[in-house]
Design a protein around this motif. Structure first.
Motif, PDB file in Angstrom:
ATOM      1  N   GLN A 243     -72.779 -20.061  55.476  1.00 54.52           N
ATOM      2  CA  GLN A 243     -72.099 -19.170  54.537  1.00 54.52           C
ATOM      3  C   GLN A 243     -73.046 -18.746  53.413  1.00 54.52           C
ATOM      4  N   LEU A 244     -74.037 -19.599  53.137  1.00 54.18           N
ATOM      5  CA  LEU A 244     -74.975 -19.311  52.053  1.00 54.18           C
ATOM      6  C   LEU A 244     -75.714 -17.998  52.297  1.00 54.18           C
ATOM      7  N   GLU A 245     -76.082 -17.750  53.540  1.00 49.12           N
ATOM      8  CA  GLU A 245     -76.820 -16.527  53.849  1.00 49.12           C
ATOM      9  C   GLU A 245     -76.003 -15.283  53.501  1.00 49.12           C
ATOM     10  N   SER A 246     -74.716 -15.269  53.899  1.00 47.64           N
ATOM     11  CA  SER A 246     -73.877 -14.108  53.597  1.00 47.64           C
ATOM     12  C   SER A 246     -73.557 -14.037  52.103  1.00 47.64           C
ATOM     13  N   ASP A 247     -73.396 -15.206  51.449  1.00 48.53           N
ATOM     14  CA  ASP A 247     -73.151 -15.210  50.008  1.00 48.53           C
ATOM     15  C   ASP A 247     -74.345 -14.641  49.250  1.00 48.53           C
ATOM     16  N   TYR A 248     -75.544 -14.971  49.716  1.00 50.93           N
ATOM     17  CA  TYR A 248     -76.737 -14.459  49.035  1.00 50.93           C
ATOM     18  C   TYR A 248     -76.835 -12.938  49.203  1.00 50.93           C
ATOM     19  N   ALA A 249     -76.487 -12.437  50.390  1.00 50.62           N
ATOM     20  CA  ALA A 249     -76.487 -10.986  50.614  1.00 50.62           C
ATOM     21  C   ALA A 249     -75.469 -10.305  49.695  1.00 50.62           C
ATOM     22  N   ARG A 250     -74.299 -10.920  49.539  1.00 49.94           N
ATOM     23  CA  ARG A 250     -73.280 -10.388  48.632  1.00 49.94           C
ATOM     24  C   ARG A 250     -73.778 -10.414  47.195  1.00 49.94           C
TER      25      ARG A 250
ATOM     26  N   SER B 235     -72.393 -20.511  42.937  1.00 51.13           N
ATOM     27  CA  SER B 235     -72.135 -21.014  44.285  1.00 51.13           C
ATOM     28  C   SER B 235     -73.403 -20.963  45.134  1.00 51.13           C
ATOM     29  N   VAL B 236     -74.134 -19.848  45.051  1.00 54.40           N
ATOM     30  CA  VAL B 236     -75.383 -19.703  45.805  1.00 54.40           C
ATOM     31  C   VAL B 236     -76.411 -20.736  45.326  1.00 54.40           C
ATOM     32  N   ASP B 237     -76.500 -20.932  44.016  1.00 48.10           N
ATOM     33  CA  ASP B 237     -77.481 -21.867  43.465  1.00 48.10           C
ATOM     34  C   ASP B 237     -77.227 -23.298  43.941  1.00 48.10           C
ATOM     35  N   LEU B 238     -75.951 -23.679  44.058  1.00 49.83           N
ATOM     36  CA  LEU B 238     -75.634 -25.016  44.555  1.00 49.83           C
ATOM     37  C   LEU B 238     -76.148 -25.202  45.980  1.00 49.83           C
ATOM     38  N   GLY B 239     -75.926 -24.193  46.824  1.00 55.63           N
ATOM     39  CA  GLY B 239     -76.407 -24.263  48.204  1.00 55.63           C
ATOM     40  C   GLY B 239     -77.922 -24.277  48.281  1.00 55.63           C
ATOM     41  N   VAL B 240     -78.563 -23.446  47.473  1.00 51.38           N
ATOM     42  CA  VAL B 240     -80.025 -23.393  47.452  1.00 51.38           C
ATOM     43  C   VAL B 240     -80.597 -24.720  46.965  1.00 51.38           C
TER      44      VAL B 240
END
Length: 354
Positions: free
Chosen positions: A88-95, A172-177
């Protein structure tokens, strides 16, 4: 296990091997003078004195154990085995990238419209500064500033709402990264530990000046782009290459600091504050860069009181001079750019006004 599962495993293995080979090939291109097969090839052609880019085979870079193809290729294979399942991180980063662009556009247009309205209402000149960029992003300040202009406050509220949505998505993205970066950090730690190098600190940043990664001398930090970590479920060949390349700078930094420690007679520990200060002064005098106390601790721990061999010291001295020259050239270019800007400004002042 069904045929589908077997095919999936086979595909995953081939994909992992392909990533590893891509990263290894990128490293081979960077280290052509130092790989055994390249040495043999050049020796057979009577060209053993230098590599593809003209560097000497016995150059300071080529003598590094870290620069040996087998060490880096082993590291590349280990990173190629990493698979991240938070897809999901990949699509969240694109968003997030798309949201950034929209927010920047919204901020620009809202700011221009509100400024124009206030200039007219308050009777300000066109060149007046209604509020700074810092004030524009200070919600408390802007609410107070616009309290007598409810229509403009509504426009600002719309911008604020979009900004808060972007901030939420960014967190949210930063947590995944961060989770992915911690896994990479562990693998990097094991690699540097095995080679007797100080541990490096991996930092993830939003952007770098025309680079995919950087090493910070005197700090023991490697910075990589957030996009490199967020945009795939695997460690890309490009990211593997970037990390491996920056670690070569860590090794060079370590060797030079070890030379200074030897010169000061430092053993397994730093005996007095004066030794610490002297070490920092030597480094700053050479490179005009500060040497952090925290990185010194990592260096001393990895060094374990071992004095450089004569060959290692010779290489450290060659590296020191090479890096000094590089910084001097960079400084001269910066000064030339500054002088050119001054000349261009003076030239504009001399031009007749239309």
């Amino acid at each position: 296990m069904g045929d589908g599962d077997a095919f999936g495993r086979k595909y995953e293995t081939e994909e992992r091997q392909d990533r590893s080979e891509q990263a290894s090939e990128m490293l081979r291109q960077e280290l052509p003078w130092n790989l055994p097969e390249k040495r043999s090839e050049r020796e057979s052609r009577g060209l053993s004195s230098s590599g593809a880019d003209g560097r000497e085979l016995d150059s300071p870079q080529a003598e590094s154990r870290l620069m040996q193809g087998s060490e880096l290729e082993s590291f590349a294979r280990e990173l190629s085995d990493v698979r991240w399942f938070d897809l999901q991180l990949e699509s969240d980063y694109a968003r997030l990238k798309n949201a950034y662009a929209k927010l920047e556009d919204r901020s620009f247009h809202s700011k221009v419209l509100i400024e124009a309205a206030l200039e007219e209402r308050l009777g300000l000149g066109d060149d007046a500064t209604v509020f700074t960029d810092e004030q524009w992003n200070d919600e408390r300040y802007m609410r107070e500033f616009l309290k007598d202009h409810p229509d403009l406050m509504r426009d600002y509220e719309t911008y604020l709402q979009e900004k808060k949505e972007v901030d939420r998505l960014e967190r949210s993205v930063d947590l995944g990264v961060d989770r992915r970066a911690q896994e990479l950090q562990g693998k990097i730690d094991r690699f540097t530990d095995a080679l007797g190098l100080p541990r490096v600190k991996l930092e993830v940043v939003h952007e770098l000046d025309n680079a995919r990664g950087t090493y910070h001398p005197g700090k023991g930090k490697v910075r990589v782009l957030k996009s490199e970590i967020a945009q795939s479920g695997t460690v890309s060949p490009g990211l593997i290459h970037t990390v491996a390349h920056e670690l070569t700078h860590l090794e060079q930094d370590f060797l030079i600091i070890r030379k200074y420690a030897d010169t000061l007679g430092i053993g397994k520990t730093i005996g007095a504050p004066a030794q610490l200060e002297a070490l920092q002064e030597m480094y700053e005098r050479s490179f005009s860069k500060s040497l952090s106390e925290e990185f010194i601790e990592r260096v001393i721990q990895a060094r374990q009181g071992k004095v450089l061999t004569s060959d290692e010291r010779s290489r450290a001295e060659a590296l020191e001079q090479s890096i000094k020259q590089k910084y001097a050239n960079t400084s001269r270019l910066a000064e030339l750019d500054y002088q050119l800007d001054k000349l261009q400004s003076k030239f504009k002042l001399l031009q007749p006004k239309a």
